[in-house]
Write an enzyme that holds these catalytic residues in place. Structure first.
Site: not given
Ligand code: GLA
Length: 376
Positions: A162, A267
């Site tokens: 991220e 994910e």
């Protein structure tokens, strides 16, 4: 053949034939990992109780249905390296052993991230902001120690998580603030030095959003131009019923593949609940009115929604099958609905149904439907 022999022979044949019929009738049905074995790994993020065998029902389902595992939390900096000179490998060791014993593709998550990283990492001994040199040496020590310990056993590392904002700009986190933009490159270099045979990936959410995608691809291309080893991009699949658009996801897979990188769906889960537009904090608990609006299915998912859920998962998997040459893994973010973070994010106290197994550990019908996509 005399009478006795003949009849013994017939009897034997009958037993064998019956056994065969019996076998085919009771044949165990294929599991997800077996059905997809020629396409990609089917993974799951696992928690401490599952790793340590305290939730043995879950551990058994994991062994049976999945051939890859990701550490949901036990390898995050705050857990594995809580103090400057303290590493705690207890749960992480068990996680890796679980994967080795069950011949799984093991994913280490995550080395460098802005979240779940203790404050001391970014501070000097006096509590002031660390210098670039200090933070780089901390990063190096962390990666060397953790990756070095599991060298040759952890197959793939989420090296940086991220680092790009939704607008495609680099995220202004503490790593960036103290080290500068090359913290990403440094993280990949340190990881490569610690285990040059591991698969190294950059992992992020919402990459299918065109602006963010551009930013991620630019950053990754820059690493490649600098001859940094990066093997793939992880697309966190925190999906909703209307995000991402399938076209955007498809274009993302194509663009990543053009860079010669592999795609991992890292994910995945699929929330059926509405995005709470005006509420942005997970700290807000729902009052009665809000519950009616945002916590739509506290007593179970109606059949009509189950169908919507199944179809959306099938759409995703049809796309993954189409690009299975470019996709190495699809990892679910958790095993059962009870375990999902979606029950408490983006707001706390909702009942969500995003995964493949329900709250009682039963396999949902969607599993067989996903198997059918490759078997029929
Ligand atoms: C991000 C992280 C994961 C996890 C989820 C929320 O996607 O990469 O480790 O924390 O958020 O559960």
């Amino acid at each position: 053949m005399n009478y006795i022999k003949k009849h013994t022979f017939n009897l034997l044949s009958l037993i064998i034939i019956t056994a065969f019929i019996g076998c085919s009738q009771t044949k165990e049905k294929n599991t997800l990992k077996d059905a997809y074995k020629d396409k990609f790994y089917i993974g799951v993020a696992i928690n401490k109780d599952q790793i340590l065998g305290k939730d043995s029902a879950a551990s058994n389902i994991i062994k049976k249905n999945f051939n890859s595992i990701t550490a949901e939390n036990v390898m995050k900096w705050e857990k594995i390296h809580p103090k400057p000179d303290t590493f705690d490998f207890t749960a992480a060791d068990s996680f890796v052993n679980f994967g080795m014993e069950n011949d799984m593709y093991i994913v280490g998550h995550v080395l460098v991230w802005h979240a779940q990283t203790p404050n001391w990492v970014f501070e000097d001994e006096n509590g002031n902001k660390a210098s670039r040199e200090l933070l780089l040496s901390r990063m190096e020590k962390h990666i060397k120690t953790v990756v070095g310990r599991y060298k040759g056993r952890v197959d793939c590392w989420d090296v940086v998580n991220e680092a790009i904002d939704d607008n495609g700009e680099i995220r202004k986190n503490k790593w960036y603030d103290i080290i500068g933009e090359d913290y990403i490159q440094k993280a990949f270099e340190f990881t490569c030095l610690a285990d040059r045979n591991a698969i190294l990936i950059y992992n992020d959410y919402s990459i299918p959003m065109p602006q963010k995608r551009e930013g991620v691809l630019k950053m990754v291309k820059n690493l490649q131009d600098n001859e940094v080893k990066i093997d793939g991009i992880g697309l966190q699949g925190h999906y909703t019923l209307d995000f991402p658009e399938l076209d955007d996801l498809e274009n993302t897979i194509i663009e990543i593949s053009k860079l010669g990188l592999q795609v991992s769906i890292t994910e995945i889960e699929l929330t059926v609940l509405p995005w709470p537009g005006e509420i942005v904090s997970a700290d807000i608990s729902l009052n009665f009115e809000m519950k009616k609006k945002y916590d739509l299915y506290p007593d179970g998912l109606p059949d009509s929604m189950v169908t919507v859920f199944n179809n959306r998962y099938k759409d995703f998997f049809n796309l993954f099958i189409k690009y299975s040459d470019n996709i190495d893994r699809v990892t679910f973010w958790g095993l059962t609905d009870q375990q999902s973070w979606r029950n408490y994010w983006p707001i706390r106290g909702r009942t969500d149904y995003p995964l493949l197994f329900d709250r009682e550990y039963n396999e949902k019908p969607v599993v067989q439907q996903l198997i059918n996509l490759v078997e029929n």
